[in-house]
Enzyme design. Structure first.
Site, PDB file in Angstrom:
ATOM      1  N   ASP A 175      14.837  -8.272  29.178  1.00  0.00           N
ATOM      2  CA  ASP A 175      15.721  -8.598  30.296  1.00  0.00           C
ATOM      3  C   ASP A 175      15.589 -10.108  30.553  1.00  0.00           C
ATOM      4  O   ASP A 175      16.212 -10.911  29.865  1.00  0.00           O
ATOM      5  CB  ASP A 175      15.254  -7.716  31.469  1.00  0.00           C
ATOM      6  N   ARG A 216       5.506   2.121  29.485  1.00  0.00           N
ATOM      7  CA  ARG A 216       5.759   3.428  28.902  1.00  0.00           C
ATOM      8  C   ARG A 216       7.103   3.472  28.175  1.00  0.00           C
ATOM      9  O   ARG A 216       7.381   4.379  27.433  1.00  0.00           O
ATOM     10  CB  ARG A 216       5.800   4.465  30.033  1.00  0.00           C
ATOM     11  N   GLY A 217       7.940   2.465  28.453  1.00  0.00           N
ATOM     12  CA  GLY A 217       9.337   2.523  28.019  1.00  0.00           C
ATOM     13  C   GLY A 217       9.569   2.654  26.533  1.00  0.00           C
ATOM     14  O   GLY A 217      10.548   3.272  26.104  1.00  0.00           O
ATOM     15  N   ASP A 245      11.060  -1.678  24.708  1.00  0.00           N
ATOM     16  CA  ASP A 245      12.289  -0.935  25.010  1.00  0.00           C
ATOM     17  C   ASP A 245      13.470  -1.872  25.263  1.00  0.00           C
ATOM     18  O   ASP A 245      14.545  -1.693  24.707  1.00  0.00           O
ATOM     19  CB  ASP A 245      12.093   0.030  26.197  1.00  0.00           C
TER      20      ASP A 245
END
Ligand code: IMP
Ligand code: MG
Length: 178
Positions: A106, A47-48, A103
């Site tokens: 990482d 959803r980010g 989004d």
């Protein structure tokens, strides 16, 4: 009631900084894709990336289609962490120009896996556009084509990013714990 943004008061990137950078990215993407013959499909990672996608596509002045995908990783803290598709695309991407919108990158494990899966469907091209990148955290190599901001190794929320599904609706990007 708990206050919005509680525990994440410090702003890392303001609304103005984000807006300016998103416009720049849209302009660059428009320039890079303006002569491509085949369809462009934006693959927005839920959803980010929803807020970033909504703003970015309005800065891309070309015809395109938007589709969504949800990936989940299990055992993210381990070497053997597994990435699975929870919601797949509706569009057929064969022969199309795919631009994945994420989004944050990482460790890189999520996007590495998504790119590998999408490539088996034989798109014409696959590129990645991420709003944020934490290069210090990278564990697997991913070729990122467009990056909004490189950020330090801090956990951030806001502008679509969450901590336990909360704080996605903060308009700026905040550091958790500060
Ligand atoms: P990766 O597979 O380790 O690259 O994980 C990327 C995913 O982890 C992102 O799509 C986010 O959902 C989540 N993530 C990583 N860092 C942060 C952060 O600082 N804030 C919120 N979500 C994050
Ligand atoms: Mg994500």
């Amino acid at each position: 009631m708990k206050k919005l943004g509680a525990g994440a008061e410090k702003i890392l990137l303001s609304e103005e900084q984000i807006k300016k950078r998103v416009a720049e990215l849209g302009k660059q993407i428009t320039e890079d894709y303006k002569n491509c013959e085949d369809e462009i499909i934006i693959v927005s990672m839920l959803r980010g990336a929803m807020l970033f996608t909504a703003d970015l596509v309005r800065e891309i002045k070309l015809p395109l289609k938007i589709d969504f995908m949800t990936a989940a990783s299990y055992g993210a803290q381990t070497v053997s962490s597994e990435v699975r598709i929870i919601k797949d695309l509706d569009e057929n991407i064969h022969g199309k120009n795919v631009l994945i919108v994420e989004d944050i990158i990482d460790t890189g494990k999520t996007l590495r896996k998504i790119v590998d899966i999408l490539k088996t469907r034989e798109p014409k091209s696959v590129k990645i556009c991420t709003l944020l990148d934490k290069p210090e955290r990278r564990e697997v190599e991913v070729a990122v084509d467009y990056t909004g901001f490189k950020i330090p190794d801090e956990f951030v929320v806001g502008y679509g990013l969450d901590f336990n599904q909360e704080n996605r609706n903060l308009p700026a990007i905040h550091i958790v714990g500060e």
